[in-house]
Write an enzyme that holds these catalytic residues in place. Structure first.
Site, short mmCIF file in Angstrom:
data_model
loop_
_atom_site.label_atom_id
_atom_site.label_comp_id
_atom_site.label_asym_id
_atom_site.label_seq_id
_atom_site.Cartn_x
_atom_site.Cartn_y
_atom_site.Cartn_z
N ARG A 167 -1.34 15.88 -2.22
CA ARG A 167 -2.75 15.49 -2.27
C ARG A 167 -3.57 16.77 -2.37
O ARG A 167 -3.48 17.65 -1.50
CB ARG A 167 -3.13 14.69 -1.03
CG ARG A 167 -2.35 13.39 -0.89
CD ARG A 167 -2.36 12.90 0.55
NE ARG A 167 -3.69 12.48 0.98
CZ ARG A 167 -4.12 11.22 0.99
NH1 ARG A 167 -3.29 10.26 0.62
NH2 ARG A 167 -5.32 10.91 1.40
N LYS A 223 -16.87 11.74 -3.44
CA LYS A 223 -15.50 12.29 -3.37
C LYS A 223 -15.48 13.75 -2.94
O LYS A 223 -14.60 14.52 -3.35
CB LYS A 223 -14.77 12.13 -4.71
CG LYS A 223 -14.52 10.69 -5.12
CD LYS A 223 -13.74 10.63 -6.42
CE LYS A 223 -13.41 9.19 -6.79
NZ LYS A 223 -14.61 8.35 -7.00
N GLU A 265 -7.79 16.30 6.97
CA GLU A 265 -8.57 17.37 7.60
C GLU A 265 -7.84 17.95 8.80
O GLU A 265 -7.87 19.15 9.04
CB GLU A 265 -9.94 16.83 8.01
CG GLU A 265 -10.85 16.51 6.84
CD GLU A 265 -12.30 16.39 7.27
OE1 GLU A 265 -12.54 15.83 8.35
OE2 GLU A 265 -13.17 16.87 6.54
N ASP A 285 0.85 -1.18 0.00
CA ASP A 285 0.00 0.00 0.00
C ASP A 285 0.90 1.23 0.00
O ASP A 285 2.11 1.13 0.23
CB ASP A 285 -0.90 -0.05 1.23
CG ASP A 285 -1.87 1.12 1.29
OD1 ASP A 285 -2.33 1.54 0.22
OD2 ASP A 285 -2.13 1.62 2.39
N LYS A 294 -7.26 -5.20 -4.90
CA LYS A 294 -5.95 -5.53 -4.34
C LYS A 294 -5.83 -7.03 -4.09
O LYS A 294 -4.82 -7.66 -4.45
CB LYS A 294 -5.73 -4.76 -3.04
CG LYS A 294 -5.57 -3.25 -3.22
CD LYS A 294 -5.30 -2.58 -1.87
CE LYS A 294 -5.12 -1.08 -2.05
NZ LYS A 294 -4.84 -0.40 -0.76
N ASN A 307 -8.46 -1.43 4.78
CA ASN A 307 -8.65 -1.71 3.35
C ASN A 307 -7.57 -2.61 2.79
O ASN A 307 -7.66 -3.05 1.65
CB ASN A 307 -8.71 -0.40 2.55
CG ASN A 307 -7.46 0.43 2.73
OD1 ASN A 307 -6.72 0.25 3.70
ND2 ASN A 307 -7.20 1.33 1.81
N THR A 327 -2.62 1.42 -4.68
CA THR A 327 -3.07 2.55 -3.90
C THR A 327 -4.40 3.06 -4.44
O THR A 327 -4.75 2.82 -5.59
CB THR A 327 -2.03 3.68 -3.92
OG1 THR A 327 -2.51 4.80 -3.19
CG2 THR A 327 -1.71 4.11 -5.34
N ASP A 366 -1.30 -1.07 6.06
CA ASP A 366 -1.47 -0.56 7.43
C ASP A 366 -2.92 -0.31 7.79
O ASP A 366 -3.20 0.03 8.94
CB ASP A 366 -0.70 0.76 7.57
CG ASP A 366 -1.36 1.89 6.83
OD1 ASP A 366 -1.53 2.98 7.41
OD2 ASP A 366 -1.74 1.69 5.66
N ARG A 399 -6.00 4.10 -7.86
CA ARG A 399 -7.46 4.02 -7.76
C ARG A 399 -7.91 2.57 -7.61
O ARG A 399 -8.85 2.12 -8.25
CB ARG A 399 -8.11 4.65 -8.98
CG ARG A 399 -7.85 6.14 -9.15
CD ARG A 399 -8.43 6.94 -8.01
NE ARG A 399 -8.34 8.38 -8.23
CZ ARG A 399 -8.53 9.30 -7.29
NH1 ARG A 399 -8.80 8.90 -6.05
NH2 ARG A 399 -8.44 10.57 -7.55
#
Length: 862
Positions: free
Chosen positions: A397, A349, A302, A179, A565, A588, A477, A585, A559
């Site tokens: 990001r 999103k 955030e 990941d 995965k 997901n 990822t 980690d 994506r």
């Protein structure tokens, strides 16, 4: 209701004459006039272990047991079996066939006289030591020792081994699927860039933003103080906004305020954690000290944004369900009432919030989200797409922030339509989304933010080490293509001199065919592909795509969903047959970790789901280098040597039994009594043989310095049919020498054949352990002398077992071994001669092999 087992129990606060109209999500409270209709949501959920402080509760359980989302997302993990265990199983099957064949040959040479089937079963029992019964016990004990060594390694602190079956798999890996966020990166976001369209601010110009914020609020406060109207900054009338082009200062002020309001972050004050009973009206009187305040949110992005607004002067000091308070650089508190919140979802999103300014009463709709979702929502601009690409190429990001001012009439109309949509029984989600989208039109673009997720410590050298070790690394990822590509370059997953083939988005079979042909013409280049394109390629050209991708030194899949995965892991296992390792980690990554042959979890900021579901848990990505290069190498090498030596231990004594039976007319008579056979596999040879788990061919520093040594492990040469046949030949040779030597040298003292041959056998085994060991450990020396001492003591105290205590034939009498004979010089030199003949040629061959055909590791250690 405290005994509810489901976390999805929807409950309703009991009021007089509570009337539940529908289980789909509405109820009516008739305690007021008129009746109030509310929809059921997360706010009406009573979680497990909740205590109702006052009143009563009526609850309806909608999803329980297997229908809960947490259970539906959970799959039963497979029982992982190591490749070494599978190889040993094949060799054990071959040994079983050899056992049956040898027994049939002995009965055939016997001439099938008498009850031959009875003799066949007796031979099967006599030669049963060919089957290494103690192999599983020794291997399992060895694996437990390897796990203990890994957890006690001070160079990789915090490592936890959660399995005792596959530590040697760490030395056979070919594909590593990792990941990105929280694995290669720290998942600690740092605000790096703010772009307003005409001006961009970086880390070195943040002080300009701070000065603009301070001036903006100080001027507004001085004006309001002069007018004696409010202690909060006033806003320009809405009608003046489109007439005059906004200054940079006002645009910065709007952008920072939007970032400070549009989020789901809650400030927490540890010093007041136990204080209760305070109302929102007393918040102004609180001591908002920076030292005691921490931010809590589901996303670190955030938190980074709110921490940045604090650094430039606008601080979030309090938040509850209905309001939030901001502190200005001058120390004044601004209160905003939260009217609606539209949480972030993976489909939309984006997230939004509608707030009302307490001082001015203005209603504002703020929204932030990914550029792909926001580009069609904001007003026309000519810079958003370009700047998003630029930031993504820097590894940032991106988030697009926009706003829309609402009048009271507009909001009341929206609220009525929104509540009506939430009360719908059918297609509620679609109707709610449609109402919200009616607001998401022609929004004012405020700014574009760039947040950096820093790489973990020593990620670059670790990835370079793994690449030099022959391990192919795939990064899976959920980030966008540009960000994933930038991180792949900055982490040296893809070398800077290496070509990168970015797989164009494909939706049809023809497009996938053309793109695959274009990719096929390139050689030695890394592949970058999105999850949607990957799905199309796997649907129509699965075999061709996997074959081409496996030739790449590195693959980046962006994506990717958690299901994709796990699917990629299974594809590699099915098409290549090589061992795969998955590391992640977060929750997901659990499906990918469980699907891989070896799963490694990192205890990060996303919780312990991955580390608890993994076979090995580490604290940092850099620890994987030592885990594979050192512990993986040692575990595989040691298990291979231990397994082959245990098989050799059974083969040599079965060979001696076969020679003994052949000499005496193929009689199915045991050579050694049961106690000697049990002692042979336990106290006489167990400690030296098991001490092989401490052996190592190269030092840890050398294994880390030359990761190319790891390539030899993936070829499986330490345990193969070739090495197995070599050990079989060694066993046949030594077993024949020991038995025939005893018969030739002690022809006159044949009654002592048990003591003679067994003593030579034990000495031979101890010398063979010494021959196999490559690096001596003090415990190995102790094990050798301890076993020898136990055997010498048993010669003295258990001498009746070393005699011929059964009738070989009618002319043999019951005779016991004489201690005086064992201590004679004749016995000692003849046993020594047999032992030397059985072992010396092997020592010579080992010396010649290391002289003329040394292994790769010996070249480095010489």
């Amino acid at each position: 209701l405290q005994d509810l087992f489901s976390i999805n129990a929807y409950v309703y606060a009991q009021k007089p004459q509570l009337d539940i109209h529908s289980f789909e999500g509405t109820f009516t409270r008739e305690d007021s006039d008129p009746a109030v209709h509310e929809s059921l949501s997360i706010e009406n959920t009573l979680w497990a272990s909740t205590v109702v402080a006052s009143g009563t509760v009526i609850g309806v359980v909608i999803y329980t047991g297997k229908e809960t989302r947490s259970v539906m997302n959970t799959s039963n993990p497979k029982n992982k079996v190591g490749l070494l265990d599978l190889e040993l199983n094949q060799l054990t099957k071959a040994l079983f066939l050899a056992l049956v064949a040898l027994s049939v040959v002995m009965v055939t040479l016997q001439g099938f006289v008498g009850p031959w089937y009875r003799n066949l079963f007796r031979f099967l029992l006599l030669f049963s030591y060919i089957i290494p019964i103690s192999l599983r016990v020794n291997l399992d004990m060895g694996k437990a020792a390897y796990g203990w060594m890994i957890m006690k390694d001070d160079n990789i602190p915090g490592t936890v081994v959660r399995t005792s079956t596959i530590p040697e798999e760490l030395g056979r890996l070919v594909y590593l699927l990792t990941d990105k966020t929280g694995t290669l990166t720290q998942n600690e976001m740092i605000f790096k860039r703010l772009h307003l369209g005409t001006v961009s601010y970086g880390t070195d110009t943040m002080d300009e933003i701070q000065s603009h914020i301070i001036n903006s609020y100080s001027q507004a406060h001085s004006q309001n103080s002069g007018n004696s109207t409010s202690s909060t900054p006033s806003r320009k009338p809405q009608s003046s906004a489109p007439k005059v082009r906004k200054s940079v200062s006002s645009r910065i002020h709007e952008a920072v305020k939007a970032i400070a309001l549009c989020h789901n972050v809650t400030p927490v004050y540890e010093s007041r954690a136990g204080v209760s009973g305070e109302t929102e009206y007393a918040e102004v009187d609180q001591d908002f000290s920076d030292e005691n305040r921490t931010y809590q949110a589901s996303s670190p992005d955030e938190v980074a944004l709110v921490q940045w607004t604090e650094s430039v002067g606008l601080t979030l000091v309090n938040r509850d369900l209905t309001s939030m308070q901001l502190k200005t650089p001058g120390g004044h508190i601004l209160t905003y009432y939260i009217l609606q919140i539209f949480p972030f979802t993976s489909e939309s999103k984006r997230m939004g919030i509608i707030v009302r300014d307490e001082s001015s009463g203005e209603i504002t709709f703020y929204m932030k989200g990914a550029d792909v979702a926001m580009s069609t929502i904001v007003q026309y601009n000519d810079w958003l797409e370009e700047e998003c690409g630029n930031m993504a190429r820097e590894g940032l990001r991106t988030l697009v922030v926009a706003k829309k001012s609402l009048t009271e009439e507009q909001y009341q109309d929206f609220e009525s339509r929104y509540n009506q949509a939430k009360l719908s029984i059918h297609d509620r989600n679609l109707k709610v989304a449609a109402v919200v989208e009616s607001l998401e039109r022609e929004m004012e673009l405020l700014c574009l933010t760039g947040v950096e997720d820093q790489l973990q410590a020593d990620v670059r050298p670790t990835l370079e080490m793994l690449r030099n070790a022959g391990i192919k690394i795939w990064m899976l990822t959920g980030d966008k293509l540009e960000t994933a590509t930038c991180i792949a370059k900055s982490s040296h997953l893809v070398s800077r001199t290496q070509d990168i083939h970015i797989f164009r988005p494909v939706t049809t079979r023809g497009e996938a065919h053309l793109e695959l042909n274009a990719f096929r013409r390139k050689h030695d280049c890394a592949l970058v592909i999105s999850g949607d394109s990957l799905e199309v390629c796997l649907k129509y050209y699965e075999h061709e795509f996997v074959e081409l991708a496996c030739q790449c030194p590195a693959v980046v899949c962006c994506r990717c969903s958690p299901t994709q995965k796990a699917h990629i892991v299974k594809l590699l296992q099915h098409h290549t047959g090589k061992r795969t390792c998955a590391i992640g980690d977060g929750g997901n990554d659990v499906s990918m970790i469980q699907a891989a042959d070896c799963g490694i979890g990192i205890e990060g900021k996303e919780g312990k789901q991955a580390s608890l579901a993994a076979d090995f848990s580490i604290t940092q990505f850099k620890h994987i280098g030592r885990l594979l290069m050192v512990h993986g190498r040692n575990s595989y090498k040691r298990s291979a040597a231990l397994g082959q030596f245990v098989m050799h231990r059974g083969l040599i004594i079965s060979t001696m039994q076969a020679v003994f039976s052949s000499v005496f007319y193929f009689a199915s008579v045991p050579l050694y009594q049961g106690f000697l056979m049990v002692g042979y596999a336990t106290i006489y040879t167990m400690f030296p043989v098991f001490s092989l788990v401490l052996d190592q061919d190269v030092k840890p520093e050398m294994a880390l310095l030359y990761p190319e040594l790891y390539k030899d492990l993936t070829k499986g040469r330490s345990l193969s049919f070739k090495t197995f046949l070599i050990w079989v030949l060694i066993s046949i040779y030594q077993g024949g020498i020991l038995m025939y030597g005893a018969l030739l040298l002690f022809e006159s003292e044949f009654v002592h054949v048990v003591a003679i041959s067994f003593t030579a056998l034990i000495l031979t085994e101890l010398l063979m352990v010494a021959l196999t060991i490559r690096t001596w450990h003090w415990l190995m020396v102790v094990a050798e002398f301890l076993s020898l001492g136990c055997y010498v003591a048993s010669l003295a105290f258990l001498n009746e077992y070393f005699g011929d205590s059964h009738y070989l034939f009618s002319f043999f009498f019951l005779v016991s071994a004489d201690v005086a004979f064992i201590t004679t010089v004749t016995f000692l030199w003849k046993v020594s001669a047999i032992t030397v003949v059985s072992c010396l040629p092997l020592y010579i061959l080992k010396y010649l092999k290391r002289k003329f055909s040394p292994p790769s590791y010996s070249k480095l250690t010489s």
